[in-house]
Design a protein around this motif. Structure first.
Motif, PDB file in Angstrom:
ATOM      1  N   GLU A 130       1.006  -1.231   0.002  1.00  0.00           N
ATOM      2  CA  GLU A 130       0.244  -0.097   0.335  1.00  0.00           C
ATOM      3  C   GLU A 130       0.925   1.453  -0.127  1.00  0.00           C
ATOM      4  O   GLU A 130       0.575   2.104  -0.586  1.00  0.00           O
ATOM      5  N   GLU A 131       1.847   1.489   0.347  1.00  0.00           N
ATOM      6  CA  GLU A 131       2.685   2.414   0.949  1.00  0.00           C
ATOM      7  C   GLU A 131       4.028   2.452  -0.497  1.00  0.00           C
ATOM      8  O   GLU A 131       3.699   3.636  -1.084  1.00  0.00           O
ATOM      9  N   ILE A 132       3.744   0.959  -0.560  1.00  0.00           N
ATOM     10  CA  ILE A 132       4.654   1.253  -2.321  1.00  0.00           C
ATOM     11  C   ILE A 132       3.551   2.248  -3.664  1.00  0.00           C
ATOM     12  O   ILE A 132       4.236   2.826  -4.145  1.00  0.00           O
ATOM     13  N   ARG A 133       2.221   1.868  -3.455  1.00  0.00           N
ATOM     14  CA  ARG A 133       0.937   2.669  -4.301  1.00  0.00           C
ATOM     15  C   ARG A 133       1.196   3.845  -4.362  1.00  0.00           C
ATOM     16  O   ARG A 133       1.283   4.980  -4.600  1.00  0.00           O
ATOM     17  N   GLU A 134       0.826   4.728  -3.206  1.00  0.00           N
ATOM     18  CA  GLU A 134       1.099   5.884  -2.046  1.00  0.00           C
ATOM     19  C   GLU A 134       1.886   6.555  -2.278  1.00  0.00           C
ATOM     20  O   GLU A 134       2.385   7.702  -3.072  1.00  0.00           O
ATOM     21  N   TYR A 135       3.459   6.058  -2.523  1.00  0.00           N
ATOM     22  CA  TYR A 135       4.798   6.905  -2.834  1.00  0.00           C
ATOM     23  C   TYR A 135       4.514   6.592  -3.918  1.00  0.00           C
ATOM     24  O   TYR A 135       5.288   7.623  -4.433  1.00  0.00           O
ATOM     25  N   ARG A 136       4.049   6.008  -5.415  1.00  0.00           N
ATOM     26  CA  ARG A 136       4.473   6.200  -6.759  1.00  0.00           C
ATOM     27  C   ARG A 136       3.897   7.100  -7.319  1.00  0.00           C
ATOM     28  O   ARG A 136       4.650   7.918  -8.271  1.00  0.00           O
ATOM     29  N   GLY A 137       2.950   8.352  -6.747  1.00  0.00           N
ATOM     30  CA  GLY A 137       2.903   9.493  -7.240  1.00  0.00           C
ATOM     31  C   GLY A 137       1.376   9.149  -8.540  1.00  0.00           C
ATOM     32  O   GLY A 137       1.047   7.983  -8.198  1.00  0.00           O
ATOM     33  N   THR A 138       1.151  10.123  -9.248  1.00  0.00           N
ATOM     34  CA  THR A 138       0.273   9.703 -10.047  1.00  0.00           C
ATOM     35  C   THR A 138       0.463  10.203 -11.245  1.00  0.00           C
ATOM     36  O   THR A 138       1.658  10.599 -11.514  1.00  0.00           O
ATOM     37  N   LEU A 139      -0.472  10.317 -12.654  1.00  0.00           N
ATOM     38  CA  LEU A 139       0.103  10.665 -13.920  1.00  0.00           C
ATOM     39  C   LEU A 139      -0.054  12.021 -14.186  1.00  0.00           C
ATOM     40  O   LEU A 139       1.902  12.809 -15.023  1.00  0.00           O
TER      41      LEU A 139
END
Ligand code: ATP
Ligand code: MG
Length: 566
Positions: A130-139
């Motif tokens: 979940e943290e990895i997803r959060e850290y990934r940012g957006t387009l």
């Protein structure tokens, strides 16, 4: 244009290969691969990819590998492997000695990962999923770097080794590529390369508890097998930079090129394996080979031939833009094929009893019937005619509307290959008023179905002799979905909301002509005026079972005509 009037559509991948051969880019070699994940049965979309990969290899004297992309043990099984192999063979392709499994490369892939770590190009991250997803940012927003991103090479090597040794629980660590958390391409924001999955693998058993991700395994498998053209569907376009990054960083000997093409979407169908699995598991269909499924196993059981499917794949061509292909084109292809090969027979699906009152009680005649009026080389057979017959219930109307030219009280029609008959009386069930029998007379001078005095009739009906006919079950299939694109969830509804409640109609007391005794499972017939049918391999049934492959009405031919008219 070929003599058959069929012009093969353009294929930009073929053009690339021709150019590469001219420039001797890969030493004149063509090596493609078809890389299914064994997590479901193959569908008609896969057939497009199979025809493309095996077809191009054959055309240019190359090879096409069958490679199982089996890197996710939670969903894969040997049953799927076996079904995929048999379906590829059935479609008519041969991988020769070139059968491979990504799981056979696990040791090599591990070594490559270690190499990346040593180069400072991969690290063990201990953020949660979940943290990895959060850290990934957006387009629109760049990602953030993980606090574990700058672990030392030694620490990374140690942790990765211990991940493999099974010291950690699922989800506690992953191995990530160290690329660029601000890349506009989300795939390049330190993608995960390995994860912990303490799940046995159908081939490697308990040997591994870390498994490589698709992006890591795929390019390296292609490289190990010295693939020249790695053809995949458009959704991988944004993964291509990662494909190339991994191979460049590892400085591999062999660097294939990835080329993307538009996947096949077919109207009134879903094609994602996840959705097909849902239909199977939740009992909306009887299995992966349910004749309503777009799987090759389903299509085969429905009566589709490999020739028709290959022809379809050739006609739809290979493009760079996604589109929805009309299922009428697929149906057109099978009609065209079965029209040539399927013998004609007579079968009455909803029988209505007919007694020929002036026909001698115990007489039986063997009448000559053509097996294929369009191809006399298919010969003829004898069909028995007797005093009691069955015709199709819908071929009779007591009060016929204007446009109804078939049988009605006082009216004369032709029985195919037999006689002219005239309806002289209608017998009804006293209680329900339902018509249960017709009394007719026949004209002995019309034997064979011709009239000696030029008398015209407006309809020709199929029929069977009641005492000679066999009982059969007939399954009438229609599109599985009511909506042309059930996967488009714009209406906010799940795709299953669009299932066609009448996609299967089972008729239990059909009567078929006696020549069908012992008909072999899988064999094809045209039931005159009804459509193409094939014998179902259902061995639980005592009677013959026929699946309707397709009706005779060709909506595609009509579409083509209007297109040409424009
Ligand atoms: P799905 O989306 O149905 O789960 P997939 O792509 O995950 O399919 P794979 O087993 O990985 O299924 O597919 C093997 C090959 O078949 C891949 O190269 C993939 O690009 C190709 N393929 C899958 N679906 C289609 C399709 N609809 N049209 C053309 N090629 C397809
Ligand atoms: Mg896939």
């Amino acid at each position: 244009m070929s003599p058959t009037g069929f012009t093969p559509p353009p294929n930009f991948i073929r053009d690339i290969i021709i150019k590469d051969l001219e420039t001797n880019k890969y030493g004149g070699r063509v090596a493609t691969r078809f890389p299914p994940e064994p997590n479901g049965y193959l569908h008609i979309g896969h057939a497009k990819s199979i025809c493309l990969n095996f077809g191009l290899a054959a055309e240019f004297g190359g090879v096409c590998h069958l490679r199982f992309d089996d890197t996710d043990p939670t969903k894969e099984s040997i049953e799927y492997v076996e079904s995929i192999k048999s379906d590829v063979r059935w479609l008519g392709f041969d991988w020769g000695d070139h059968l491979y499994y990504a799981s056979d490369y696990f040791e090599k892939l591990y070594d490559y990962a270690v190499q990346l770590i040593k180069k400072g190009k991969a690290y063990v991250d201990s953020l949660s999923a979940e943290e990895i997803r959060e850290y990934r940012g957006t387009l629109t927003e760049p990602g953030r770097e993980s606090p574990y991103r700058n672990r030392s090479i030694e620490e990374n090597l140690d942790l990765f080794r211990r991940m493999r040794a099974g010291e950690f629980e699922d989800g506690t660590h992953v191995l990530r590529a160290k690329i660029d958390m601000a890349s506009p391409n989300l795939n390049m924001r330190d993608p995960v390369l390995y994860r912990i999955r303490r799940v046995p693998h159908y081939r490697t058993g308990d040997k591994w508890c870390i498994y490589p991700m698709y992006d890591f395994a795929h390019c390296l498998s292609d490289s190990i097998e010295r693939i020249t053209h790695s053809i995949c569907t458009l959704e991988f376009e944004n993964n291509r930079p990662l494909y190339d990054w991994i191979l460049n960083e590892l400085n591999v000997e062999w660097h294939p090129q990835q080329i993307e093409f538009a996947r096949l979407n077919l109207s009134y169908t879903v094609m994602s394996k996840r959705k097909l699995l849902e239909l199977v598991e939740q009992g909306y269909v009887t299995g992966w080979d349910d004749p309503r499924m777009p799987t090759l196993a389903g299509l085969r059981r429905r009566g589709y031939t490999p020739e028709a499917i290959r022809n379809f794949c050739e006609r739809i061509g290979v493009a760079k833009r996604d589109s929805l292909v009309d299922i009428a084109l697929l149906e057109h292809c099978i009609r065209e094929d079965l029209n040539k090969r399927a013998p004609r027979v007579m079968a009455v699906l909803r029988p209505l009893r007919v007694v020929i009152v002036n026909y001698p009680e115990n007489q039986v005649e063997e009448l000559e019937a053509l097996n294929n009026p369009e191809d006399l080389s298919m010969g003829s057979r004898k069909v028995p005619f007797s005093r009691v017959l069955y015709i199709e219930r819908e071929d009779f109307r007591e009060n016929p509307p204007k446009e109804f030219f078939r049988l009605a009280p006082g009216r004369e029609v032709r029985l195919r290959y037999a006689y002219y008959i005239t309806c002289v009386d209608v017998i009804k069930d006293e209680r329900t008023g339902e018509v249960i029998e017709l009394r007719c007379t026949y004209d002995p001078k019309t034997r064979g179905g011709g009239s000696p005095d030029g008398r015209k009739v407006k309809a020709t009906l199929h029929w069977v002799s009641a005492p000679h006919s066999l009982e059969a079950e007939v399954r009438l299939y229609d599109h599985l979905f009511l909506k042309p694109n059930p996967s488009d969830e714009e209406d906010g509804l799940d795709f299953k909301a669009h299932l066609n409640p009448n996609s299967l109609i089972t008729l239990k007391s059909c009567r078929v002509e006696p020549s069908l005794a012992g008909a072999v499972p899988g064999s094809h017939y045209q039931f005159e005026r009804q459509g193409y049918f094939c014998v179902d391999p259902d061995s639980s049934s005592k009677t013959l079972v026929f699946n309707r492959t397709v009706t005779l009405r060709d909506s595609w031919a009509k579409i083509e005509k209007t297109l040409q008219g424009k």
